[in-house]
Write an enzyme that holds these catalytic residues in place. Structure first.
Site, PDB file in Angstrom:
ATOM      1  CE  LYS A  61      21.859  -4.327-121.813  1.00 43.18           C
ATOM      2  NZ  LYS A  61      21.642  -3.002-121.233  1.00 43.18           N
ATOM      3  CE1 TYR A  89      19.530  -6.881-122.555  1.00 46.24           C
ATOM      4  CE2 TYR A  89      20.842  -8.798-121.934  1.00 46.24           C
ATOM      5  CZ  TYR A  89      20.221  -7.610-121.601  1.00 46.24           C
ATOM      6  OH  TYR A  89      20.305  -7.132-120.306  1.00 46.24           O
ATOM      7  CB  SER A 114      23.873  -7.529-119.420  1.00 43.18           C
ATOM      8  OG  SER A 114      23.539  -8.884-119.175  1.00 43.18           O
TER       9      SER A 114
HETATM   10  N1  LIG Z   1      17.041  -7.821-114.850  1.00 45.64           N
HETATM   11  C1  LIG Z   1      18.177  -8.430-115.184  1.00 45.64           C
HETATM   12  O1  LIG Z   1      18.360  -9.603-114.878  1.00 45.64           O
HETATM   13  C2  LIG Z   1      19.259  -7.666-115.889  1.00 45.64           C
HETATM   14  C3  LIG Z   1      20.504  -8.288-116.016  1.00 45.64           C
HETATM   15  C4  LIG Z   1      21.525  -7.616-116.663  1.00 45.64           C
HETATM   16  C5  LIG Z   1      21.315  -6.343-117.175  1.00 45.64           C
HETATM   17  N2  LIG Z   1      20.093  -5.765-117.051  1.00 45.64           N
HETATM   18  C6  LIG Z   1      19.933  -4.423-117.625  1.00 45.64           C
HETATM   19  O2  LIG Z   1      19.456  -3.537-116.649  1.00 45.64           O
HETATM   20  C7  LIG Z   1      18.678  -2.506-117.265  1.00 45.64           C
HETATM   21  C8  LIG Z   1      17.330  -2.425-116.582  1.00 45.64           C
HETATM   22  O3  LIG Z   1      16.682  -3.666-116.740  1.00 45.64           O
HETATM   23  P1  LIG Z   1      15.460  -4.148-115.821  1.00 45.64           P
HETATM   24  O4  LIG Z   1      15.670  -5.588-115.589  1.00 45.64           O
HETATM   25  O5  LIG Z   1      15.257  -3.218-114.699  1.00 45.64           O
HETATM   26  O6  LIG Z   1      14.284  -4.032-116.897  1.00 45.64           O
HETATM   27  P2  LIG Z   1      12.749  -3.638-116.784  1.00 45.64           P
HETATM   28  O7  LIG Z   1      12.203  -3.957-115.455  1.00 45.64           O
HETATM   29  O8  LIG Z   1      12.118  -4.211-117.988  1.00 45.64           O
HETATM   30  O9  LIG Z   1      12.802  -2.036-116.902  1.00 45.64           O
HETATM   31  C9  LIG Z   1      13.198  -1.439-118.109  1.00 45.64           C
HETATM   32  C10 LIG Z   1      13.015   0.062-118.009  1.00 45.64           C
HETATM   33  O10 LIG Z   1      13.387   0.639-119.271  1.00 45.64           O
HETATM   34  C11 LIG Z   1      12.260   1.379-119.794  1.00 45.64           C
HETATM   35  N3  LIG Z   1      12.272   1.300-121.248  1.00 45.64           N
HETATM   36  C12 LIG Z   1      12.108   0.212-122.026  1.00 45.64           C
HETATM   37  N4  LIG Z   1      12.146   0.555-123.313  1.00 45.64           N
HETATM   38  C13 LIG Z   1      12.347   1.902-123.350  1.00 45.64           C
HETATM   39  C14 LIG Z   1      12.482   2.854-124.395  1.00 45.64           C
HETATM   40  N5  LIG Z   1      12.392   2.496-125.685  1.00 45.64           N
HETATM   41  N6  LIG Z   1      12.684   4.160-124.063  1.00 45.64           N
HETATM   42  C15 LIG Z   1      12.757   4.531-122.771  1.00 45.64           C
HETATM   43  N7  LIG Z   1      12.642   3.689-121.747  1.00 45.64           N
HETATM   44  C16 LIG Z   1      12.442   2.383-122.038  1.00 45.64           C
HETATM   45  C17 LIG Z   1      11.034   0.713-119.156  1.00 45.64           C
HETATM   46  O11 LIG Z   1       9.881   1.556-119.117  1.00 45.64           O
HETATM   47  P3  LIG Z   1       8.815   1.629-120.355  1.00 45.64           P
HETATM   48  O12 LIG Z   1       8.598   0.209-120.807  1.00 45.64           O
HETATM   49  O13 LIG Z   1       7.623   2.288-119.782  1.00 45.64           O
HETATM   50  O14 LIG Z   1       9.467   2.474-121.406  1.00 45.64           O
HETATM   51  C18 LIG Z   1      11.565   0.470-117.755  1.00 45.64           C
HETATM   52  O15 LIG Z   1      11.563   1.661-117.017  1.00 45.64           O
HETATM   53  C19 LIG Z   1      18.591  -2.876-118.732  1.00 45.64           C
HETATM   54  O16 LIG Z   1      19.558  -2.159-119.470  1.00 45.64           O
HETATM   55  C20 LIG Z   1      18.920  -4.348-118.749  1.00 45.64           C
HETATM   56  O17 LIG Z   1      19.459  -4.764-119.977  1.00 45.64           O
HETATM   57  C21 LIG Z   1      19.065  -6.395-116.432  1.00 45.64           C
END
Ligand SMILES: NC(=O)c1ccc[n+]([C@@H]2O[C@H](COP(=O)([O-])OP(=O)(O)OC[C@H]3O[C@@H](n4cnc5c(N)ncnc54)[C@H](OP(=O)(O)O)[C@@H]3O)[C@@H](O)[C@H]2O)c1
Length: 270
Positions: free
Chosen positions: A165, A161, A148
């Site tokens: 990261k 967090y 991130s």
């Molecule tokens: N969105 C942003 O702005 C952003 C920015 C920078 C980095 N990121 C990174 O990108 C990645 C994806 O984020 P996102 O925004 O797509 O988040 P999201 O929409 O909340 O999706 C998270 C995914 O991870 C799964 N998950 C959560 N806890 C889990 C666990 N304990 N075991 C297995 N699976 C788990 C969730 O499914 P379940 O809840 O069903 O398990 C879901 O499939 C993350 O690493 C996040 O830190 C996101």
């Protein structure tokens, strides 16, 4: 002349953690479109089934493996099920991540620390280890870790967090250096703000109308005047998963619409 088929993922076997929604789902769809067989994993089976159904509806191949990636025995279960079904692992995307609560460094407790670290760092490390053992025996593979912008610039009130990261970035470098001789390339993608459930959780403490306004204000303040979409991340993941990135390892691609070049905070305060 450059061979365009280097971008193909035809018949490659990929695991995408957190593949049921958001960025992981976008990557899973992209991999399937480029010909990969995609194992999607997260905790909720029904969300994974919906993602797999969409992949199959487009003619792709998908496997659903529900698992909690913060738990080592469940990680081993994922690897076992993928090997049972496909006999190999070519690509691992460590995308599952959580930022379950936010608050001051003065308030963080052990439970919050463990929840974030167990998934974002411990799970990612041991998932990589388990997959890399298989890849080494196969003669190569690709690992993509989703970090991130917060791994570069700590966000106030998002300390654990942000620390996790930054750790992801170092896991990438450590694995890349050791695994280079085995033809395993390990890289990081560091997204900026992307429209997902996690993004919306930034305003969990506001009533819906105020949350909407806060999100619109963030969009306006960002250099490109918009938050990203999962598809903004998918192309880089396809490149890093494909033979086109054969000499790319230990590095990171920031996809943030110039967020890191700005002084815009995700959120003002908690
Ligand atoms: N969105 C942003 O702005 C952003 C920015 C920078 C980095 N990121 C990174 O990108 C990645 C994806 O984020 P996102 O925004 O797509 O988040 P999201 O929409 O909340 O999706 C998270 C995914 O991870 C799964 N998950 C959560 N806890 C889990 C666990 N304990 N075991 C297995 N699976 C788990 C969730 O499914 P379940 O809840 O069903 O398990 C879901 O499939 C993350 O690493 C996040 O830190 C996101």
């Amino acid at each position: 002349m450059f061979d365009l088929t280097k971008f193909s993922l035809k018949d490659k076997v990929a695991i995408v953690t957190g593949g049921s929604r958001g960025i992981g789902q976008g990557i899973a769809f992209g991999f399937a479109k480029f010909g990969a067989k995609v194992a999607v994993t997260s905790r909720k089976a029904e969300d994974l089934e919906a993602t797999a159904a969409e992949i199959r509806a487009c003619g792709g191949e998908a496997l659903v493996v529900p698992a909690h990636i913060g738990k080592i025995d469940e990680i081993n279960k994922v690897i076992g099920k993928v090997l049972d079904r496909y006999g190999r692992i070519d690509i691992l995307v460590n995308n599952a991540g959580a930022s379950p609560a936010m608050g001051s460094v003065l308030d963080c407790d052990e439970r919050l620390w463990d929840t974030v670290m167990n998934l974002n760092m411990k799970g990612l490390y041991f998932m990589s280890q388990a997959a890399a053992r298989v890849m080494k025996n196969q003669g190569g593979g690709k690992i993509i870790n989703i970090s991130s912008v917060n791994g570069f610039k700590p966000e106030p009130f998002v300390s654990v967090y942000s620390i996790s990261k930054a750790g992801v970035r170092m896991i990438t470098k450590a694995f890349a250096a050791e695994l280079a001789p085995y033809n395993i390339q390990v890289n990081t993608i560091a997204p900026g703000p992307v429209n997902t459930k996690m993004m919306d959780s930034h305003w969990w403490n506001l009533p819906p109308e105020e949350a909407k306004k806060a999100k619109a204000a963030l969009e306006e303040a960002l250099p490109m005047h918009r938050i990203g979409y999962p598809d903004d991340i998918t192309g880089a993941a396809v490149y890093l998963a494909s033979d086109a990135s054969a000499y790319t390892t230990g590095t990171e691609i920031v996809i943030d619409g110039a967020y890191l070049l700005s002084n815009v905070p995700f959120v003002e305060k908690y």
